[in-house]
Structure formats: structure tokens, C-alpha cells
Scaffold this motif. Structure first.
Motif, PDB file in Angstrom:
ATOM      1  N   LEU A   1      13.798  36.520  19.527  1.00 36.11           N
ATOM      2  CA  LEU A   1      13.897  37.389  18.358  1.00 36.11           C
ATOM      3  C   LEU A   1      15.098  38.322  18.524  1.00 36.11           C
ATOM      4  O   LEU A   1      15.310  38.873  19.606  1.00 36.11           O
ATOM      5  N   PRO A   2      15.884  38.523  17.478  1.00 36.66           N
ATOM      6  CA  PRO A   2      17.078  39.379  17.598  1.00 36.66           C
ATOM      7  C   PRO A   2      16.734  40.862  17.569  1.00 36.66           C
ATOM      8  O   PRO A   2      17.230  41.630  16.741  1.00 36.66           O
ATOM      9  N   VAL A   3      15.869  41.272  18.497  1.00 36.21           N
ATOM     10  CA  VAL A   3      15.461  42.674  18.596  1.00 36.21           C
ATOM     11  C   VAL A   3      16.393  43.397  19.556  1.00 36.21           C
ATOM     12  O   VAL A   3      16.630  42.904  20.671  1.00 36.21           O
TER      13      VAL A   3
ATOM     14  N   ALA B   1      25.419  50.967  16.767  1.00 34.48           N
ATOM     15  CA  ALA B   1      24.069  51.068  16.193  1.00 34.48           C
ATOM     16  C   ALA B   1      23.069  50.296  17.043  1.00 34.48           C
ATOM     17  O   ALA B   1      21.942  50.751  17.281  1.00 34.48           O
ATOM     18  N   TYR B   2      23.494  49.120  17.509  1.00 39.46           N
ATOM     19  CA  TYR B   2      22.631  48.304  18.376  1.00 39.46           C
ATOM     20  C   TYR B   2      22.274  49.073  19.643  1.00 39.46           C
ATOM     21  O   TYR B   2      21.102  49.138  20.039  1.00 39.46           O
TER      22      TYR B   2
ATOM     23  N   GLY C   1      18.346  39.782  21.072  1.00 30.50           N
ATOM     24  CA  GLY C   1      19.329  40.726  20.552  1.00 30.50           C
ATOM     25  C   GLY C   1      20.582  40.753  21.392  1.00 30.50           C
ATOM     26  O   GLY C   1      21.704  40.861  20.867  1.00 30.50           O
ATOM     27  N   ASN C   2      20.415  40.627  22.722  1.00 31.27           N
ATOM     28  CA  ASN C   2      21.577  40.655  23.614  1.00 31.27           C
ATOM     29  C   ASN C   2      22.443  39.406  23.481  1.00 31.27           C
ATOM     30  O   ASN C   2      23.627  39.436  23.831  1.00 31.27           O
TER      31      ASN C   2
ATOM     32  N   ALA D   1      18.635  49.978  21.173  1.00 33.31           N
ATOM     33  CA  ALA D   1      18.266  49.095  22.285  1.00 33.31           C
ATOM     34  C   ALA D   1      17.188  49.672  23.206  1.00 33.31           C
ATOM     35  O   ALA D   1      16.267  48.939  23.603  1.00 33.31           O
ATOM     36  N   PRO D   2      17.227  50.970  23.574  1.00 32.04           N
ATOM     37  CA  PRO D   2      16.187  51.488  24.474  1.00 32.04           C
ATOM     38  C   PRO D   2      14.783  51.442  23.875  1.00 32.04           C
ATOM     39  O   PRO D   2      13.795  51.568  24.613  1.00 32.04           O
ATOM     40  N   TYR D   3      14.704  51.277  22.548  1.00 37.75           N
ATOM     41  CA  TYR D   3      13.401  51.295  21.886  1.00 37.75           C
ATOM     42  C   TYR D   3      12.960  49.897  21.435  1.00 37.75           C
ATOM     43  O   TYR D   3      12.064  49.755  20.621  1.00 37.75           O
ATOM     44  N   GLY D   4      13.626  48.875  22.010  1.00 40.43           N
ATOM     45  CA  GLY D   4      13.307  47.512  21.606  1.00 40.43           C
ATOM     46  C   GLY D   4      11.857  47.142  21.834  1.00 40.43           C
ATOM     47  O   GLY D   4      11.217  46.521  20.983  1.00 40.43           O
ATOM     48  N   PHE D   5      11.313  47.538  22.996  1.00 41.98           N
ATOM     49  CA  PHE D   5       9.922  47.234  23.297  1.00 41.98           C
ATOM     50  C   PHE D   5       8.982  47.901  22.297  1.00 41.98           C
ATOM     51  O   PHE D   5       8.008  47.297  21.829  1.00 41.98           O
TER      52      PHE D   5
END
Length: 272
Positions: A195-197, A217-218, A203-204, A222-226
Motif C-alpha cells: 500500500l502506498p502509505v 509532504a511525504y 510508500g517508500n 511518514a512518521p505517522y504511517g503506522f
């Protein structure tokens, strides 16, 4: 490989599997034998098989990231111990081992983790950066295909026996339930990891190709992906869509319908 290693000062020992990984591999083998033979409490056997097999896949997932990073230019992954398959060397063992194990035990889902730190300053190609991120999910895909292969060829068809309105385990049924549970987890992990999270592997994979504005913006999210992933899966409709997709993919590769989820329920020996 030896000449490649020596020319860059990387010792052979950096590539040797750690005793911790060897112990995990041994536990997988022993628990598989116990489950196959019905030794002792078979539900505990299935629990050990699923948990040890899942930890094994986590180690190989992170190893794949590190190995591709090494050949892409970041020799530091060898110094950090990532190439020895030791989960204790991960930068975030809580996120990479503990949290995914809790998710498996309580939720029956292969939660992706984040562990291997890669110095991207040494990776000079966008394609290689994407490949490093994709290497982990690729291991989950391979695991899912390998674990589902026996079922695709008819193995485990008699895992459950229906007679007189009751259901019982067939010959080696507990083993097939455990194997199906592991395959199910790999399918969930493959899907979630792709998933492009922001902050997750999917996402990475995309990040190197973003322009500067989108990349800023990414990095902000990113630190809040989980957390974003948990929020998405907490939504009942999205949760249903996700598991419908997992069931569809499982059927596509030969995994019997619901057998994986039954295996995950069966391994919880502390419940009825």
C-alpha cells in the motif's frame, strides 16, 4: 561473492547467519514436526509453528532490504549487523518484532514493521532506492506462494472432516491449519506492505520518484504511517474490503477459503 566482500573490506562473518536466527529456524522445524505428529497439545504446537514461522519471515523481510541496500552502495548495513538475520540488531525491534507478533496473536493480520536503517546517501539511483523498499514485500509474496503451493496441488483437502454435523481434524489436520495460517499472514503482509502509505514499504517505493514538494509532504506524514494504517483498518468497511481482497488473493494462489483464518483461531490455545 568472497572477492567482492574482500575488495571492500567486508568480513565474511558479516554474512553468516546469527545464532539467534539459527535458533528461530530450529524452532520452526521442531514445531512443524510436533504439529505434523500431533505431539503433546497440538494447539500449542500450531501456535509455536505460526509464531516462529512468522518471525522467520520478518527476519528474511528485513534481510532482503539490507542485502539489496548493500549491493546498491550502502556497505554500512554490514557493520550494523543487518546481514546476519538477527532480529535483535534491528533499529526498531518493537515495531519490527513485538508489534507484528501482537497483531498476529490478537488480530490475525501480518502487520508490516520498520527496522533496517539504510543510508540513502550512498544509493545513487532512484530505481535502486525503490528496489530496496520493494525487496521486503517481495519476500512476503514469495513466502505466500511457497506456503500456498501445497494447497494448490490438493494437499490439506482433508484437513477438516465433516461428519454428522460436526467438524474434526483430519490426518495431519493441525499441520495444514498452521500452514494455511502462515500463508494467510503472508498474503496480508504482502498487501499491506505494498500500500502506498507514507513511511511503509509501498510508500517508500514511490517516494524517490516524487518531486520536491510532494517529497516534503511525504516526509511530514511518514512518521505517522503506522497510525494511518491502524485508522484505515479500524474502519469497518475498509476492514471488510481488505479481508475480502486477502481472501480473493488467497483463492487465486490456491489457499482454501477460510482455512487460514481457522488456523489463526485454532492456534489461540487459551481460547475455546
Amino acid at each position: 561473492m568472497s572477492s567482492f566482500q574482500l575488495s571492500r573490506g567486508t568480513p565474511r562473518s558479516a554474512f553468516l547467519p546469527s545464532p539467534v536466527f539459527v535458533g528461530i529456524l530450529a524452532l520452526v522445524g521442531v514445531s512443524a514436526w510436533m504439529t505434523w505428529t500431533g505431539y503433546g497439545n497440538v494447539r500449542v504446537d500450531v501456535f509455536l509453528l505460526v509464531i516462529s514461522g512468522w518471525v522467520l519471515s520478518l527476519c528474511l523481510h528485513e534481510y532482503a532490504h539490507a542485502l539489496i541496500a548493500y549491493f546498491s552502495g550502502d556497505r554500512g548495513v554490514a557493520d550494523r549487523g543487518y546481514l546476519r538475520l538477527n532480529p535483535l540488531k534491528y533499529t526498531h525491534p518493537l515495531l519490527s518484532i513485538v508489534l507484528p507478533l501482537v497483531a498476529v496473536v490478537l488480530g490475525g493480520i501480518g502487520l508490516p514493521g520498520g527496522a533496517v536503517w539504510v543510508d540513502h546517501a550512498y544509493v545513487r539511483s532512484k530505481a535502486r532506492e525503490s528496489l530496496i523498499s520493494a525487496a521486503g514485500p517481495a519476500t512476503n509474496v514469495v513466502f505466500a506462494l511457497l506456503l500456498a503451493a501445497p494447497f494448490a496441488f490438493g494437499a490439506g483437502d482433508d484437513a477438516l472432516v465433516f461428519s454428522g454435523g460436526t467438524v474434526s481434524l483430519g490426518p495431519h489436520g493441525a499441520f495444514w491449519l498452521g500452514l494455511a495460517a502462515l500463508a494467510f499472514l503472508q498474503v496480508t503482509a504482502s498487501l499491506l506492505n505494498l500500500l502506498p502509505v507514507p513511511g511503509l514499504d509501498g510508500g517508500n517505493v514511490v517516494r524517490p520518484w516524487l518531486n520536491d514538494a510532494y517529497r516534503r509532504a511525504y516526509d511530514l506524514f511518514a512518521p505517522y504511517g503506522f497510525i494511518m494504517l491502524f485508522v484505515l483498518l479500524w474502519q469497518s468497511r475498509i476492514n471488510v474490503w481488505f479481508f475480502d481482497a486477502v481472501s480473493w488473493i488467497g483463492a487465486l494462489i490456491g489457499l482454501p477459503d477460510d482455512l487460514g483464518q481457522l488456523g489463526l483461531a485454532y492456534m489461540r490455545f487459551w481460547s475455546d
